[in-house]
Design a protein around this motif. Structure first.
Motif, mmCIF file in Angstrom:
data_model
loop_
_atom_site.group_PDB
_atom_site.id
_atom_site.type_symbol
_atom_site.label_atom_id
_atom_site.label_comp_id
_atom_site.label_asym_id
_atom_site.label_seq_id
_atom_site.Cartn_x
_atom_site.Cartn_y
_atom_site.Cartn_z
ATOM 1 N N ARG A 1 -7.371 1.729 -8.204
ATOM 2 C CA ARG A 1 -8.062 0.431 -8.099
ATOM 3 C C ARG A 1 -7.277 -0.532 -7.208
ATOM 4 N N ALA A 2 -5.950 -0.501 -7.331
ATOM 5 C CA ALA A 2 -5.117 -1.369 -6.488
ATOM 6 C C ALA A 2 -5.250 -0.985 -5.016
ATOM 7 N N LEU A 3 -5.333 0.308 -4.728
ATOM 8 C CA LEU A 3 -5.482 0.760 -3.346
ATOM 9 C C LEU A 3 -6.844 0.375 -2.787
ATOM 10 N N THR A 4 -7.870 0.435 -3.623
ATOM 11 C CA THR A 4 -9.209 0.027 -3.181
ATOM 12 C C THR A 4 -9.237 -1.465 -2.859
ATOM 13 N N ALA A 5 -8.617 -2.272 -3.723
ATOM 14 C CA ALA A 5 -8.553 -3.712 -3.465
ATOM 15 C C ALA A 5 -7.726 -4.010 -2.231
ATOM 16 N N ASN A 6 -6.646 -3.264 -2.053
ATOM 17 C CA ASN A 6 -5.793 -3.430 -0.872
ATOM 18 C C ASN A 6 -6.578 -3.111 0.398
ATOM 19 N N ARG B 1 0.835 -1.215 0.000
ATOM 20 C CA ARG B 1 0.000 0.000 0.000
ATOM 21 C C ARG B 1 0.866 1.260 0.000
ATOM 22 N N ARG B 2 1.904 1.275 0.835
ATOM 23 C CA ARG B 2 2.781 2.448 0.873
ATOM 24 C C ARG B 2 3.453 2.671 -0.469
ATOM 25 N N GLN B 3 3.896 1.589 -1.108
ATOM 26 C CA GLN B 3 4.559 1.716 -2.400
ATOM 27 C C GLN B 3 3.590 2.208 -3.473
ATOM 28 N N THR B 4 2.371 1.659 -3.472
ATOM 29 C CA THR B 4 1.372 2.064 -4.460
ATOM 30 C C THR B 4 0.953 3.511 -4.244
ATOM 31 N N THR B 5 0.800 3.913 -2.984
ATOM 32 C CA THR B 5 0.436 5.300 -2.679
ATOM 33 C C THR B 5 1.522 6.259 -3.152
ATOM 34 N N LYS B 6 2.767 5.887 -2.918
ATOM 35 C CA LYS B 6 3.881 6.722 -3.367
ATOM 36 C C LYS B 6 3.891 6.833 -4.901
ATOM 37 N N GLU B 7 3.639 5.705 -5.562
ATOM 38 C CA GLU B 7 3.615 5.704 -7.034
ATOM 39 C C GLU B 7 2.460 6.557 -7.559
#
Length: 348
Positions: free
Chosen positions: A212-217, A144-150
């Motif tokens: 979408r990845a953050l929502t699934a996470n 999640r942290r990596q995706t949020t940063k991206e």
């Protein structure tokens, strides 16, 4: 409460790294180096040699291992020591101030790791984190942290493109998710060359993929937390992400001797600052910053939405407390409430 030297004869300090670990054995009563520092490989064979080396130099005495990074580089070593029935605790790395004028090497760090626990009492030791559920939550939080940063990086890049090239008529405000969807699908009219508009659309699609990845996470985190400790989600201001951060730090019952110990790790314990007739308390800037961030988020949510918290703030403000002091009190209260819920769920 008993001291470390009352319960153990030797303390093994370990400075952990990727390929090798550095070890030092100290006498608990005198804090003198008995053996080492010695370097061993981070392999199964290396762990067998380490355990034999410890047994050879401690002569059947009571041994405590103080290991840095039991949740990262020292995770495999922690498992090997546990299998060998050697008690272990987390050793906090020495601060820069403590190393000033002394230097820093792997050998010195191994000795410091052992000495860092000798000044503690038994109830102040921090047990390593454990459990498959906690490990799953940790992995999801890392992703999640990596995706949020991206996502943040891509949103900033798209905002820059829009402002530099004038793709939209009004570039004063940041892009909304509706505008980003419009750029991605081509339904939002934009000005610019085919190359610019094409790259902007590709960037917008990447942002939507991250969302979408953050929502699934978030859904996965909620499912795991609800399966493990659902009562945590019932607390005001606690969501799936903050609950997961709390559970990753708490790990299991008995890891912390008291709610004060838990608050200290969270960096919300009061720190006295005084001289002469003056005595004030400030926020603790140490501890687990992810756990501290979770408690801070809960506090902000409660200040906005929880009537009980709002009434407390009004009362403390009338008493003359500053906003910073009130924040410190709120975080300490939240830490105490969460600790009691996790340690004694049936009595809360």
């Amino acid at each position: 409460m008993s001291s470390i030297s009352d319960d153990y004869d030797y303390v093994v300090g370990v400075d952990t790294h990727t390929r090798t670990h550095q070890y030092a054995i100290l006498a608990a009563a005198t804090a003198t180096v008995v053996a080492g520092p010695e370097k061993f490989a981070v392999t199964a064979a290396g762990f067998v040699k380490v355990i034999a080396w410890i047994a050879r130099h401690t002569s059947g005495g009571r041994v405590l291992a103080a290991v840095e990074g039991t949740n990262s580089y020292g995770a495999s070593l922690a498992a090997a020591l546990t299998a060998a029935q050697i008690p272990l605790t987390e050793a906090r790395p020495a601060s820069k101030k403590a190393r000033r004028g002394v230097g820093k090497t792997d050998s010195l760090d191994a000795v410091r790791a052992a000495r860092s626990v000798l000044s503690l009492e038994r109830g102040e030791l921090t047990n390593p984190r454990q459990g498959a559920a906690r490990a799953d939550l940790q992995v999801l939080l890392i992703i999640r942290r990596q995706t949020t940063k991206e996502k943040t990086s891509k949103v900033n890049a798209l905002n820059a493109i829009v402002r530099i090239t004038g793709l939209l008529a009004d570039t004063r405000a940041k892009l909304t998710m509706r505008q980003i969807r419009g750029i991605a699908t081509g339904t939002l009219p934009v000005a610019g060359s085919p190359v610019t508009t094409g790259q902007a659309a590709a960037l917008a699609r990447d942002i939507l993929d991250c969302q979408r990845a953050l929502t699934a996470n978030n859904t996965q985190l909620r499912t795991l937390v609800a399966r493990w400790r659902p009562e945590l989600l019932a607390l005001p201001g606690v969501g799936p992400v903050t609950a997961a951060q709390i559970l990753c730090a708490w790990s299991h019952p008995g890891r912390f001797a008291s709610d004060a110990h838990f608050a200290s790790l969270a960096g919300v314990s009061p720190v006295p600052i005084g001289s002469g007739n003056s005595l004030v308390y400030r926020l603790n800037y140490g501890g687990d910053r992810q756990l501290n961030s979770a408690l801070h988020t809960i506090m902000l949510t409660r200040k906005r939405c929880d009537p009980r918290t709002q009434a407390y703030i009004a009362k403390r403000t009338a008493d003359g407390k500053t906003p910073r002091a009130i924040n410190r009190l709120l975080k300490r209260y939240i830490a105490r409430e969460i600790y009691k819920l996790l340690e004694h769920p049936t009595t809360t």
